[in-house]
Structure formats: structure tokens, C-alpha cells
Design a protein around this motif. Structure first.
Motif, PDB file in Angstrom:
ATOM      1  N   ILE A   2     -33.335  48.754  61.162  1.00  0.00           N
ATOM      2  CA  ILE A   2     -33.391  48.380  62.584  1.00  0.00           C
ATOM      3  C   ILE A   2     -32.891  49.517  63.465  1.00  0.00           C
ATOM      4  O   ILE A   2     -33.491  49.845  64.483  1.00  0.00           O
ATOM      5  CB  ILE A   2     -32.574  47.091  62.831  1.00  0.00           C
ATOM      6  CG1 ILE A   2     -33.223  45.926  62.097  1.00  0.00           C
ATOM      7  CG2 ILE A   2     -32.482  46.797  64.314  1.00  0.00           C
ATOM      8  CD1 ILE A   2     -32.478  44.626  62.219  1.00  0.00           C
ATOM      9  N   SER A   3     -31.786  50.140  63.072  1.00  0.00           N
ATOM     10  CA  SER A   3     -31.251  51.213  63.902  1.00  0.00           C
ATOM     11  C   SER A   3     -32.204  52.391  63.941  1.00  0.00           C
ATOM     12  O   SER A   3     -32.371  53.049  64.960  1.00  0.00           O
ATOM     13  CB  SER A   3     -29.887  51.649  63.360  1.00  0.00           C
ATOM     14  OG  SER A   3     -30.008  52.134  62.042  1.00  0.00           O
ATOM     15  N   LYS A   4     -32.870  52.652  62.823  1.00  0.00           N
ATOM     16  CA  LYS A   4     -33.807  53.764  62.800  1.00  0.00           C
ATOM     17  C   LYS A   4     -35.010  53.479  63.681  1.00  0.00           C
ATOM     18  O   LYS A   4     -35.471  54.332  64.431  1.00  0.00           O
ATOM     19  CB  LYS A   4     -34.258  54.037  61.355  1.00  0.00           C
ATOM     20  CG  LYS A   4     -33.146  54.592  60.467  1.00  0.00           C
ATOM     21  CD  LYS A   4     -33.673  54.891  59.074  1.00  0.00           C
ATOM     22  CE  LYS A   4     -32.598  55.484  58.188  1.00  0.00           C
ATOM     23  NZ  LYS A   4     -33.081  55.779  56.833  1.00  0.00           N
ATOM     24  N   CYS A   5     -35.516  52.268  63.582  1.00  0.00           N
ATOM     25  CA  CYS A   5     -36.683  51.914  64.393  1.00  0.00           C
ATOM     26  C   CYS A   5     -36.351  51.954  65.884  1.00  0.00           C
ATOM     27  O   CYS A   5     -37.188  52.278  66.700  1.00  0.00           O
ATOM     28  CB  CYS A   5     -37.177  50.521  64.011  1.00  0.00           C
ATOM     29  SG  CYS A   5     -38.083  50.485  62.464  1.00  0.00           S
ATOM     30  N   SER A   6     -35.123  51.598  66.226  1.00  0.00           N
ATOM     31  CA  SER A   6     -34.770  51.550  67.639  1.00  0.00           C
ATOM     32  C   SER A   6     -34.795  52.938  68.264  1.00  0.00           C
ATOM     33  O   SER A   6     -34.997  53.068  69.457  1.00  0.00           O
ATOM     34  CB  SER A   6     -33.387  50.898  67.804  1.00  0.00           C
ATOM     35  OG  SER A   6     -32.398  51.689  67.168  1.00  0.00           O
ATOM     36  N   ARG A   7     -34.571  53.982  67.466  1.00  0.00           N
ATOM     37  CA  ARG A   7     -34.613  55.336  68.016  1.00  0.00           C
ATOM     38  C   ARG A   7     -36.028  55.909  68.006  1.00  0.00           C
ATOM     39  O   ARG A   7     -36.353  56.763  68.807  1.00  0.00           O
ATOM     40  CB  ARG A   7     -33.693  56.261  67.205  1.00  0.00           C
ATOM     41  CG  ARG A   7     -32.228  55.929  67.355  1.00  0.00           C
ATOM     42  CD  ARG A   7     -31.372  57.073  66.831  1.00  0.00           C
ATOM     43  NE  ARG A   7     -31.616  57.334  65.420  1.00  0.00           N
ATOM     44  CZ  ARG A   7     -30.953  56.772  64.430  1.00  0.00           C
ATOM     45  NH1 ARG A   7     -30.007  55.881  64.703  1.00  0.00           N
ATOM     46  NH2 ARG A   7     -31.210  57.075  63.181  1.00  0.00           N
ATOM     47  N   MET A   8     -36.864  55.416  67.047  1.00  0.00           N
ATOM     48  CA  MET A   8     -38.249  55.882  66.932  1.00  0.00           C
ATOM     49  C   MET A   8     -38.321  57.415  66.878  1.00  0.00           C
ATOM     50  O   MET A   8     -39.151  58.046  67.514  1.00  0.00           O
ATOM     51  CB  MET A   8     -39.082  55.380  68.113  1.00  0.00           C
ATOM     52  CG  MET A   8     -39.164  53.874  68.209  1.00  0.00           C
ATOM     53  SD  MET A   8     -40.146  53.124  66.913  1.00  0.00           S
ATOM     54  CE  MET A   8     -41.762  53.636  67.426  1.00  0.00           C
ATOM     55  N   ALA A   9     -37.403  58.017  66.128  1.00  0.00           N
ATOM     56  CA  ALA A   9     -37.371  59.479  66.040  1.00  0.00           C
ATOM     57  C   ALA A   9     -38.517  59.990  65.185  1.00  0.00           C
ATOM     58  O   ALA A   9     -39.113  59.255  64.379  1.00  0.00           O
ATOM     59  CB  ALA A   9     -36.036  59.935  65.458  1.00  0.00           C
ATOM     60  N   ASP A  10     -38.836  61.271  65.336  1.00  0.00           N
ATOM     61  CA  ASP A  10     -39.941  61.883  64.579  1.00  0.00           C
ATOM     62  C   ASP A  10     -39.626  61.882  63.084  1.00  0.00           C
ATOM     63  O   ASP A  10     -38.512  62.205  62.664  1.00  0.00           O
ATOM     64  CB  ASP A  10     -40.162  63.323  65.039  1.00  0.00           C
ATOM     65  CG  ASP A  10     -40.613  63.397  66.493  1.00  0.00           C
ATOM     66  OD1 ASP A  10     -40.789  62.330  67.101  1.00  0.00           O
ATOM     67  OD2 ASP A  10     -40.767  64.523  66.997  1.00  0.00           O
ATOM     68  N   GLN A  78     -49.679  61.248  60.533  1.00  0.00           N
ATOM     69  CA  GLN A  78     -50.193  61.738  61.811  1.00  0.00           C
ATOM     70  C   GLN A  78     -49.513  61.076  63.004  1.00  0.00           C
ATOM     71  O   GLN A  78     -49.403  61.674  64.080  1.00  0.00           O
ATOM     72  CB  GLN A  78     -51.717  61.476  61.889  1.00  0.00           C
ATOM     73  CG  GLN A  78     -52.528  62.093  60.769  1.00  0.00           C
ATOM     74  CD  GLN A  78     -52.509  63.605  60.803  1.00  0.00           C
ATOM     75  OE1 GLN A  78     -52.450  64.219  61.870  1.00  0.00           O
ATOM     76  NE2 GLN A  78     -52.544  64.226  59.622  1.00  0.00           N
ATOM     77  N   LEU A  79     -49.037  59.852  62.809  1.00  0.00           N
ATOM     78  CA  LEU A  79     -48.483  59.075  63.930  1.00  0.00           C
ATOM     79  C   LEU A  79     -46.954  59.049  63.944  1.00  0.00           C
ATOM     80  O   LEU A  79     -46.371  58.405  64.839  1.00  0.00           O
ATOM     81  CB  LEU A  79     -48.989  57.633  63.849  1.00  0.00           C
ATOM     82  CG  LEU A  79     -50.506  57.425  63.880  1.00  0.00           C
ATOM     83  CD1 LEU A  79     -50.842  55.971  63.563  1.00  0.00           C
ATOM     84  CD2 LEU A  79     -51.073  57.829  65.237  1.00  0.00           C
ATOM     85  N   ASP A  80     -46.330  59.729  63.012  1.00  0.00           N
ATOM     86  CA  ASP A  80     -44.888  59.605  62.841  1.00  0.00           C
ATOM     87  C   ASP A  80     -44.116  60.502  63.822  1.00  0.00           C
ATOM     88  O   ASP A  80     -43.416  61.446  63.425  1.00  0.00           O
ATOM     89  CB  ASP A  80     -44.512  59.946  61.396  1.00  0.00           C
ATOM     90  CG  ASP A  80     -43.145  59.375  61.018  1.00  0.00           C
ATOM     91  OD1 ASP A  80     -42.521  58.751  61.893  1.00  0.00           O
ATOM     92  OD2 ASP A  80     -42.733  59.541  59.859  1.00  0.00           O
ATOM     93  N   PHE A  81     -44.258  60.194  65.091  1.00  0.00           N
ATOM     94  CA  PHE A  81     -43.507  60.887  66.129  1.00  0.00           C
ATOM     95  C   PHE A  81     -43.441  59.972  67.349  1.00  0.00           C
ATOM     96  O   PHE A  81     -44.041  58.896  67.366  1.00  0.00           O
ATOM     97  CB  PHE A  81     -44.145  62.243  66.481  1.00  0.00           C
ATOM     98  CG  PHE A  81     -45.497  62.141  67.127  1.00  0.00           C
ATOM     99  CD1 PHE A  81     -45.647  62.282  68.502  1.00  0.00           C
ATOM    100  CD2 PHE A  81     -46.647  61.897  66.361  1.00  0.00           C
ATOM    101  CE1 PHE A  81     -46.895  62.193  69.109  1.00  0.00           C
ATOM    102  CE2 PHE A  81     -47.890  61.813  66.963  1.00  0.00           C
ATOM    103  CZ  PHE A  81     -48.025  61.955  68.337  1.00  0.00           C
ATOM    104  N   SER A  82     -42.717  60.376  68.362  1.00  0.00           N
ATOM    105  CA  SER A  82     -42.527  59.544  69.545  1.00  0.00           C
ATOM    106  C   SER A  82     -42.717  60.374  70.807  1.00  0.00           C
ATOM    107  O   SER A  82     -42.402  61.562  70.839  1.00  0.00           O
ATOM    108  CB  SER A  82     -41.128  58.923  69.541  1.00  0.00           C
ATOM    109  OG  SER A  82     -40.885  58.211  70.727  1.00  0.00           O
ATOM    110  N   MET A  83     -43.223  59.696  71.844  1.00  0.00           N
ATOM    111  CA  MET A  83     -43.376  60.335  73.164  1.00  0.00           C
ATOM    112  C   MET A  83     -42.367  59.788  74.172  1.00  0.00           C
ATOM    113  O   MET A  83     -42.356  60.192  75.332  1.00  0.00           O
ATOM    114  CB  MET A  83     -44.789  60.085  73.692  1.00  0.00           C
ATOM    115  CG  MET A  83     -45.897  60.692  72.846  1.00  0.00           C
ATOM    116  SD  MET A  83     -45.884  62.484  72.838  1.00  0.00           S
ATOM    117  CE  MET A  83     -46.358  62.827  74.526  1.00  0.00           C
ATOM    118  N   ALA A  84     -41.505  58.873  73.704  1.00  0.00           N
ATOM    119  CA  ALA A  84     -40.562  58.232  74.620  1.00  0.00           C
ATOM    120  C   ALA A  84     -39.576  59.230  75.216  1.00  0.00           C
ATOM    121  O   ALA A  84     -39.070  59.028  76.320  1.00  0.00           O
ATOM    122  CB  ALA A  84     -39.806  57.128  73.889  1.00  0.00           C
TER     123      ALA A  84
END
Length: 295
Positions: A2-10, A78-84
């Protein structure tokens, strides 16, 4: 997770979906060797992810679950990154990214269900539900995605024999998608399975807690042992008056058993006398003596 998903880091999503580091490295190397290396262009990465997801769908239709899962992992690469991190200006790009992530994750859950990896289905669905919560896409898309993930979780739990968990998951799916006939059918099936499991569990514990007389009293009514056990059980459950009354019933049961035994002994003696008589008249010497005696 959960903590990892909340950051949505690359680079943190793939390990959540594919715990094996060996498989992760194999997927990344396959991407580099097959013209799917990570691009610096946002649109290119989305296009490659869509292409890999389409390949996975085709492989899944052909029944090759392992290869389909491999393609879905490659799409996640290919999708494992974030634009937030780029703020409000990148919100529309983040929505495009999260939409594709959820599609791949849902397909991964379907693949594991077909591979009968039921525990894996729940793991994948949990990650998808958390990402859906964080992504905050439009209400219609969120409800549709969450309903499917809860449905897959319920199906996996039902296959594992966890009927109570299945009912809870499928109720959530039905609340999100009330018009889905498939969800309602699965919920009805899970509810029936839960009822059957409850009855079975009660029966198992009842048998474990029963005394010897309680077990014997469930036998055929005409057996003396059953009658005696029932009398003892009634006396045990009753008071002093019931004890005095049931003593007479116990005596009657004993007398009935003794009478049945006496009848069997008498029938055996009768058969023995009959066999002796027939053997006497079958002997010529005894027959001649009998005729001289009566002559």
C-alpha cells in the motif's frame, strides 16, 4: 504494497505484480532484445504498452497463459513510471497512464484465474484496487474497473473454497455493477456454497462433541443398542422424575432384547430337531425298525 502504491514511484509496480526478481530481469531483457526497449518519449511508451497488451490478449485466447502473462509484464515495464511529479499540468497524461495500467492489471488477474493461480488473482486484484483508488479516474471507469477486480477476487475465493470471502467480494462487485448478470449468478452460487459450508461445519463440530450414547441413539430404531442409548440419553437430559420413568423404559427395552434373543434360540433348536428327524428317516435300518415296531 500500500505504501509503495501510494507513492507510485518509477519502477515499483512490476515487483508488486511479479515478485520473482529472476522473471523481472528476463522480461526486461526480452524487451531490450525485441525492440521494446524503454523510450524517452511518453507517447511511444504508451503505444508499445498497448501493442504488448494486445499480444497478451491474443495469447490468452489461444490458451497460452504463461506467454500471455509474460507480455503483460512487458507492458507493465513500459508503464512503470509516474507523471504525478510534474503537477497539474501533467494530470491528463497521468490519467492516460493509469488507465492503461489498470487494463493490464485486470488482464493479468484474468490470466491467473485461467491458470488456476487463485492466490495470485487476489494479489493482483489488491494492487489494482489500490491503484484505482489513487488514480481517481472518472466515476464510470472506476466503478467498472473495481467491479471487475472484485468479481475476479470473488471467483478466485470461490474456487479455493473460501465461500464467505467470495460472498463478500461478489457483493461489492454487485453493488458497483448491479446490472451484471454474470456477477449476480456468481453471487448466488457463492451464497449457496456458503450455506452448504455452514451446514457441513455444524455437522462436523456436532459429531466431534457428541457422546457415545448420542452417536448410538442415531442408529436404526429396531436395534436394542439404539433403544438403550436413547433411554440413557433421555434420562441424562431429564430430572429425577424422568429418571424413575425411564428406568421402566430401559427395563422394557432389555426385556424386548431378551425376548428377541430367546426367539432366535428357539428357532435354532427347532431347525436342529427338524434336521435330526429327516436324517433318521433317510437311514434304511432305522426305517425298517420303525415299520416292525408299528406293524
Amino acid at each position: 504494497f500500500i505504501s509503495k502504491c501510494s507513492r507510485m514511484a518509477d519502477g515499483e509496480l512490476l515487483p508488486l505484480l511479479c515478485p520473482s526478481e529472476k522473471v523481472q530481469e528476463e522480461v526486461k531483457k526480452w524487451c531490450e532484445d525485441n525492440d521494446y526497449a524503454i523510450s524517452h518519449m511518453f507517447e511511444t511508451r504508451l503505444e508499445k504498452a498497448d501493442e504488448l497488451r494486445s499480444q497478451g490478449n491474443d495469447l490468452l485466447k489461444e490458451g497460452d497463459c504463461k506467454a500471455a502473462q509474460h507480455r503483460y509484464y512487458a507492458a507493465i515495464v513500459q508503464l512503470d513510471f509516474s507523471m504525478a511529479q510534474y503537477g497539474e499540468g501533467a494530470k491528463k497524461y497521468e490519467e492516460q497512464l493509469n488507465t492503461r495500467k489498470l487494463k493490464v492489471i485486470t488482464n493479468l488477474a484474468v490470466t491467473r484465474l485461467k491458470c488456476r493461480d487463485f492466490a495470485g488473482v487476489k494479489d493482483i486484484a489488491d494492487v489494482g484496487l489500490k491503484i484505482s483508488e489513487i488514480a481517481k479516474l472518472d466515476e464510470e471507469s472506476t466503478r467498472a474497473t473495481d467491479a471487475k477486480l472484485w468479481y475476479l477476487t470473488g471467483q478466485a475465493n470461490l474456487e479455493r473454497g473460501f465461500s464467505e470471502d467470495a460472498v463478500q467480494a461478489l457483493k461489492k462487485a454487485a453493488a458497483l455493477s448491479p446490472g451484471d448478470q454474470k456477477v449476480r449468478q456468481s453471487l448466488a452460487q457463492a451464497t449457496e456454497a456458503k450455506k452448504a459450508d455452514t451446514v457441513t461445519a455444524k455437522e462436523v463440530w456436532r459429531n466431534k462433541l457428541m457422546t457415545e450414547d448420542e452417536v448410538l441413539s442415531r442408529g436404526a430404531w429396531w436395534r436394542p443398542a439404539t433403544a438403550l442409548a436413547r433411554c440413557r440419553e433421555r434420562r441424562r437430559r431429564g430430572g429425577c422424575c424422568a429418571r424413575r420413568q425411564l428406568t421402566e423404559e430401559e427395563k422394557a427395552a432389555k426385556e424386548h432384547a431378551a425376548a428377541m434373543e430367546a426367539e432366535e434360540q428357539e428357532a435354532a433348536r427347532a431347525r436342529l430337531r427338524s434336521s435330526r428327524t429327516s436324517s433318521r428317516y433317510s437311514n434304511p435300518m432305522l426305517r425298517s425298525r420303525s415299520s416292525r415296531h408299528w406293524g
